[in-house]
Design a protein around this motif. Structure first.
Motif, PDB file in Angstrom:
ATOM      1  N   PRO A   8      -0.565  48.226   9.040  1.00  0.00           N
ATOM      2  CA  PRO A   8      -1.815  47.462   8.968  1.00  0.00           C
ATOM      3  C   PRO A   8      -1.689  46.107   9.667  1.00  0.00           C
ATOM      4  N   PRO A   9      -2.822  45.523  10.038  1.00  0.00           N
ATOM      5  CA  PRO A   9      -2.787  44.158  10.574  1.00  0.00           C
ATOM      6  C   PRO A   9      -2.648  43.153   9.430  1.00  0.00           C
ATOM      7  N   PHE A  10      -1.868  42.110   9.667  1.00  0.00           N
ATOM      8  CA  PHE A  10      -1.704  41.066   8.660  1.00  0.00           C
ATOM      9  C   PHE A  10      -2.421  39.775   9.047  1.00  0.00           C
ATOM     10  N   GLU A  11      -3.145  39.804  10.168  1.00  0.00           N
ATOM     11  CA  GLU A  11      -3.967  38.656  10.527  1.00  0.00           C
ATOM     12  C   GLU A  11      -5.035  38.484   9.450  1.00  0.00           C
ATOM     13  N   GLY A  12      -5.172  37.266   8.950  1.00  0.00           N
ATOM     14  CA  GLY A  12      -6.128  37.006   7.883  1.00  0.00           C
ATOM     15  C   GLY A  12      -5.543  37.243   6.496  1.00  0.00           C
ATOM     16  N   VAL A  13      -4.433  37.948   6.423  1.00  0.00           N
ATOM     17  CA  VAL A  13      -3.731  38.166   5.155  1.00  0.00           C
ATOM     18  C   VAL A  13      -2.588  37.157   5.051  1.00  0.00           C
ATOM     19  N   LEU A  14      -1.857  37.007   6.157  1.00  0.00           N
ATOM     20  CA  LEU A  14      -0.765  36.039   6.250  1.00  0.00           C
ATOM     21  C   LEU A  14      -1.172  34.962   7.253  1.00  0.00           C
ATOM     22  N   THR A  15      -0.686  33.762   7.041  1.00  0.00           N
ATOM     23  CA  THR A  15      -0.912  32.696   8.013  1.00  0.00           C
ATOM     24  C   THR A  15      -0.035  32.950   9.236  1.00  0.00           C
ATOM     25  N   ASP A  16      -0.313  32.242  10.327  1.00  0.00           N
ATOM     26  CA  ASP A  16       0.537  32.370  11.516  1.00  0.00           C
ATOM     27  C   ASP A  16       1.985  32.006  11.195  1.00  0.00           C
ATOM     28  N   ALA A  17       2.179  30.983  10.380  1.00  0.00           N
ATOM     29  CA  ALA A  17       3.535  30.573   9.994  1.00  0.00           C
ATOM     30  C   ALA A  17       4.224  31.669   9.177  1.00  0.00           C
ATOM     31  N   GLU A  18       3.488  32.323   8.309  1.00  0.00           N
ATOM     32  CA  GLU A  18       4.064  33.419   7.518  1.00  0.00           C
ATOM     33  C   GLU A  18       4.396  34.608   8.406  1.00  0.00           C
ATOM     34  N   ILE A  19       3.539  34.911   9.370  1.00  0.00           N
ATOM     35  CA  ILE A  19       3.820  35.991  10.314  1.00  0.00           C
ATOM     36  C   ILE A  19       5.087  35.671  11.097  1.00  0.00           C
ATOM     37  N   ASP A  20       5.210  34.440  11.549  1.00  0.00           N
ATOM     38  CA  ASP A  20       6.417  34.024  12.269  1.00  0.00           C
ATOM     39  C   ASP A  20       7.658  34.159  11.393  1.00  0.00           C
ATOM     40  N   ALA A  21       7.543  33.826  10.119  1.00  0.00           N
ATOM     41  CA  ALA A  21       8.679  33.937   9.194  1.00  0.00           C
ATOM     42  C   ALA A  21       9.078  35.395   9.001  1.00  0.00           C
ATOM     43  N   VAL A  22       8.104  36.292   8.876  1.00  0.00           N
ATOM     44  CA  VAL A  22       8.404  37.721   8.743  1.00  0.00           C
ATOM     45  C   VAL A  22       9.102  38.226  10.000  1.00  0.00           C
ATOM     46  N   VAL A  23       8.563  37.877  11.161  1.00  0.00           N
ATOM     47  CA  VAL A  23       9.154  38.313  12.432  1.00  0.00           C
ATOM     48  C   VAL A  23      10.587  37.802  12.546  1.00  0.00           C
ATOM     49  N   ALA A  24      10.808  36.547  12.206  1.00  0.00           N
ATOM     50  CA  ALA A  24      12.165  35.994  12.253  1.00  0.00           C
ATOM     51  C   ALA A  24      13.096  36.754  11.315  1.00  0.00           C
TER      52      ALA A  24
ATOM     53  N   THR B  32      10.386  42.067  22.547  1.00  0.00           N
ATOM     54  CA  THR B  32      10.415  40.606  22.452  1.00  0.00           C
ATOM     55  C   THR B  32       9.887  40.158  21.095  1.00  0.00           C
ATOM     56  N   ILE B  33      10.154  38.908  20.786  1.00  0.00           N
ATOM     57  CA  ILE B  33       9.614  38.322  19.559  1.00  0.00           C
ATOM     58  C   ILE B  33       8.093  38.379  19.600  1.00  0.00           C
ATOM     59  N   GLU B  34       7.512  38.146  20.761  1.00  0.00           N
ATOM     60  CA  GLU B  34       6.051  38.191  20.885  1.00  0.00           C
ATOM     61  C   GLU B  34       5.520  39.606  20.635  1.00  0.00           C
ATOM     62  N   ASP B  35       6.263  40.636  21.064  1.00  0.00           N
ATOM     63  CA  ASP B  35       5.869  42.024  20.769  1.00  0.00           C
ATOM     64  C   ASP B  35       5.811  42.246  19.266  1.00  0.00           C
ATOM     65  N   LEU B  36       6.848  41.801  18.573  1.00  0.00           N
ATOM     66  CA  LEU B  36       6.910  41.969  17.111  1.00  0.00           C
ATOM     67  C   LEU B  36       5.773  41.210  16.437  1.00  0.00           C
ATOM     68  N   ARG B  37       5.558  39.994  16.895  1.00  0.00           N
ATOM     69  CA  ARG B  37       4.495  39.176  16.321  1.00  0.00           C
ATOM     70  C   ARG B  37       3.130  39.851  16.492  1.00  0.00           C
ATOM     71  N   ALA B  38       2.889  40.431  17.650  1.00  0.00           N
ATOM     72  CA  ALA B  38       1.608  41.086  17.921  1.00  0.00           C
ATOM     73  C   ALA B  38       1.381  42.264  16.977  1.00  0.00           C
ATOM     74  N   VAL B  39       2.435  43.027  16.694  1.00  0.00           N
ATOM     75  CA  VAL B  39       2.285  44.184  15.791  1.00  0.00           C
ATOM     76  C   VAL B  39       2.080  43.731  14.351  1.00  0.00           C
ATOM     77  N   VAL B  40       2.836  42.741  13.917  1.00  0.00           N
ATOM     78  CA  VAL B  40       2.643  42.249  12.547  1.00  0.00           C
ATOM     79  C   VAL B  40       1.239  41.667  12.407  1.00  0.00           C
ATOM     80  N   LYS B  41       0.801  40.946  13.397  1.00  0.00           N
ATOM     81  CA  LYS B  41      -0.516  40.310  13.340  1.00  0.00           C
ATOM     82  C   LYS B  41      -1.652  41.326  13.463  1.00  0.00           C
ATOM     83  N   GLY B  42      -1.554  42.239  14.432  1.00  0.00           N
ATOM     84  CA  GLY B  42      -2.671  43.131  14.728  1.00  0.00           C
ATOM     85  C   GLY B  42      -2.534  44.558  14.254  1.00  0.00           C
ATOM     86  N   GLY B  43      -1.397  44.914  13.656  1.00  0.00           N
ATOM     87  CA  GLY B  43      -1.173  46.294  13.242  1.00  0.00           C
ATOM     88  C   GLY B  43      -0.804  47.161  14.426  1.00  0.00           C
TER      89      GLY B  43
END
Length: 116
Positions: free
Chosen positions: A87-103, A69-80
């Protein structure tokens, strides 16, 4: 003298350009942050991939997308991903940037298999 259509045309240009800018952001961030491992085409064959165990995900594989799911992808990009070099991108990318990468990852999926 400006025509009455000028404001309408300006609004239409902004509305039509909005999604393209969001997609461009995701593609740009993917290139900057992800392509070294996952490759320009998302095949898991970036220049650093040979040194990584396990190897980076191939986003072009239908098997990768099964049940994902999109949420699965988002969780991996965010938390590694533990046990990998992802690596985790939380704190490196904003939530909006994480969403853009996932999209932007969905562009690599074979037709008909990417989550909505």
């Amino acid at each position: 003298m400006p025509s009455a259509w000028t404001p309408v045309a300006a609004v239409l240009v902004l509305l039509l350009a909005g999604p393209a800018r969001a997609d461009d952001l995701g593609a740009r961030l993917y290139t900057e942050r992800c392509s070294a491992c996952h490759g320009d085409q998302g095949r898991g064959d970036g220049p650093t991939a040979p040194a990584l165990q396990p190897p980076p995900r191939d986003f072009g594989s239908a098997e990768f997308w099964k049940g994902r799911t999109i949420e699965d992808l988002r969780a991996v990009v965010k938390g590694g991903k533990p046990g990998t070099m992802m690596p985790p991108f939380e704190g490196v990318l904003t939530d909006a940037e994480i969403d853009a990468v996932v999209a932007s990852l969905r562009r690599f999926a074979p037709p008909g298999v990417a989550p909505k």
